[in-house]
Scaffold this active site. Structure first.
Site, PDB file in Angstrom:
ATOM      1  N   HIS A  24      15.386 -56.915 -53.338  1.00  0.00           N
ATOM      2  CA  HIS A  24      15.109 -56.018 -54.466  1.00  0.00           C
ATOM      3  C   HIS A  24      15.808 -54.668 -54.256  1.00  0.00           C
ATOM      4  O   HIS A  24      16.383 -54.103 -55.191  1.00  0.00           O
ATOM      5  CB  HIS A  24      13.601 -55.750 -54.583  1.00  0.00           C
ATOM      6  N   GLY A  73      19.169 -60.561 -59.589  1.00  0.00           N
ATOM      7  CA  GLY A  73      19.669 -61.218 -58.390  1.00  0.00           C
ATOM      8  C   GLY A  73      20.209 -62.607 -58.668  1.00  0.00           C
ATOM      9  O   GLY A  73      19.641 -63.355 -59.462  1.00  0.00           O
TER      10      GLY A  73
HETATM   11  P1  AMP Z   1      11.147 -61.069 -58.393  1.00  0.00           P
HETATM   12  O1  AMP Z   1      10.378 -59.879 -57.933  1.00  0.00           O
HETATM   13  O2  AMP Z   1      11.060 -62.224 -57.462  1.00  0.00           O
HETATM   14  O3  AMP Z   1      10.863 -61.412 -59.831  1.00  0.00           O
HETATM   15  O4  AMP Z   1      12.678 -60.637 -58.353  1.00  0.00           O
HETATM   16  C1  AMP Z   1      13.139 -59.493 -59.021  1.00  0.00           C
HETATM   17  C2  AMP Z   1      14.644 -59.483 -58.964  1.00  0.00           C
HETATM   18  O5  AMP Z   1      15.066 -59.473 -57.596  1.00  0.00           O
HETATM   19  C3  AMP Z   1      15.279 -60.726 -59.605  1.00  0.00           C
HETATM   20  O6  AMP Z   1      16.448 -60.335 -60.324  1.00  0.00           O
HETATM   21  C4  AMP Z   1      15.622 -61.579 -58.407  1.00  0.00           C
HETATM   22  O7  AMP Z   1      16.694 -62.465 -58.635  1.00  0.00           O
HETATM   23  C5  AMP Z   1      16.010 -60.502 -57.400  1.00  0.00           C
HETATM   24  N1  AMP Z   1      15.928 -61.015 -56.023  1.00  0.00           N
HETATM   25  C6  AMP Z   1      14.880 -61.665 -55.451  1.00  0.00           C
HETATM   26  N2  AMP Z   1      15.202 -62.039 -54.191  1.00  0.00           N
HETATM   27  C7  AMP Z   1      16.474 -61.620 -53.972  1.00  0.00           C
HETATM   28  C8  AMP Z   1      17.373 -61.708 -52.867  1.00  0.00           C
HETATM   29  N3  AMP Z   1      17.037 -62.320 -51.720  1.00  0.00           N
HETATM   30  N4  AMP Z   1      18.603 -61.170 -52.996  1.00  0.00           N
HETATM   31  C9  AMP Z   1      18.977 -60.555 -54.155  1.00  0.00           C
HETATM   32  N5  AMP Z   1      18.168 -60.436 -55.239  1.00  0.00           N
HETATM   33  C10 AMP Z   1      16.932 -60.963 -55.139  1.00  0.00           C
END
Ligand code: AMP
Length: 296
Positions: free
Chosen positions: A37, A147
């Protein structure tokens, strides 16, 4: 860093920034923040003048029996990390802000929402598409960073922004990984030490398929089998899918060409994990591979 929980003060602050000709970047999240994030926040900072991060565990993207109730929440820690990362505004809406009583409008992105993650988690992408549309309308950013870890979600967001003429630039950021290749995820917190060791199987399977493709393999079936064999050899891992798809549509492909994604998903115990690698098959082998972005 300011925190705002409702739409009126959010719109007022964004309008103030706009009147000073400041460019606004946006990173939507569900919190329990990690370096993945924070890499998106850093990317948004590098592209814009003011960065908004939202933290909202969106109930409509969780199916019955999924982990909505136990999804990790740690708002104090998240707030500290975002302050250190130079985020200007945390938008932490209440459920009532996003879904006021009587809310009955949803966004469906047809086709891509039914495949892979969509078929494993019915209704998931309807919830994602709806909340992303709402957040993009509320924050009205110039740039939003997502991401590649959630590659199908990113493809869906690109499609809905195009189809609904949402005036925002969508940026995809490379997946941030642990040193052993495991993609950072808020759900990794569910893993026991032994599950954590087993979880490296996703990246090992992906790398094996990528190596075969870089070496010249162009059969979708062979690439799928390469991943399957590695995933199925890990006793703790229950494979849901190991696919080779077109990067824009997520339709499985048989002859590999252009931009492709290798998405994999499965379970270790009760924990569901997904990962993927993206390649441009038509570019020269040495440059066709997105290098894994590792945690410093
Ligand atoms: P989430 O909190 O899981 O909904 O993720 C929020 C954002 O962070 C989304 O755009 C995800 O794709 C991105 N994200 C989650 N894990 C990763 C990671 N390991 N590397 C890059 N972006 C990530």
């Amino acid at each position: 860093m300011q925190t705002i929980r409702t739409s009126q003060p959010l719109r007022a602050l964004i309008a103030e920034w706009r009147s000073s000709a400041l460019r606004v970047g946006f990173v939507p999240t569900m919190g329990a923040l990690h370096d993945g994030h924070l890499a998106l926040v850093a990317r948004a900072r590098s592209l814009t003048d003011r960065v908004v991060v939202s933290i909202f565990v969106n109930p409509t993207q969780f199916g019955p029996g999924e982990d909505f109730a136990r999804y990790p929440r740690n708002i104090e820690r998240d707030r500290k990390l975002l302050t250190e990362a130079g985020c200007h505004l945390l938008f932490e809406p209440t459920v009532e802000t996003i879904y006021p009583s009587g809310h009955c409008t949803f966004v469906d992105v047809e086709g891509i929402s039914d495949r892979l993650e969509g078929s494993a988690r019915p209704g998931h992408f309807r919830g994602v598409a709806t909340v992303v549309t709402q957040l993009l309308l509320l924050v009205a950013p110039d740039v939003a960073v997502f991401g590649e870890k959630d590659a199908q979600q990113l493809a869906l967001v690109r499609r809905l922004v195009r189809d609904l003429h949402v005036p925002v630039e969508i940026i995809g950021h490379a997946t941030i990984r642990e040193a052993d290749g495991l993609a950072l995820s808020s759900r990794n917190a569910y893993l026991s030490a032994s599950d954590r060791r087993s979880a490296t199987v996703l990246y090992r399977a992906l790398v094996a398929a990528r190596e075969a493709i870089v070496a010249g393999e162009r059969s979708g079936a062979v690439a799928r089998n390469t991943m399957r064999q590695i995933l199925d050899r890990e006793p703790a891992f229950r494979t849901e899918y190991a696919e080779v798809v077109d990067a824009a549509t997520f339709i499985p492909i048989e002859t590999l060409k252009g931009r492709i994604v290798l998405p994999v998903a499965g379970r270790i115990g009760d924990t569901r994990l997904i990962d993927n690698l993206q390649l441009d098959v038509d570019r020269s082998p040495s440059s066709s591979v997105t290098p894994p972005a590792a945690v410093e």
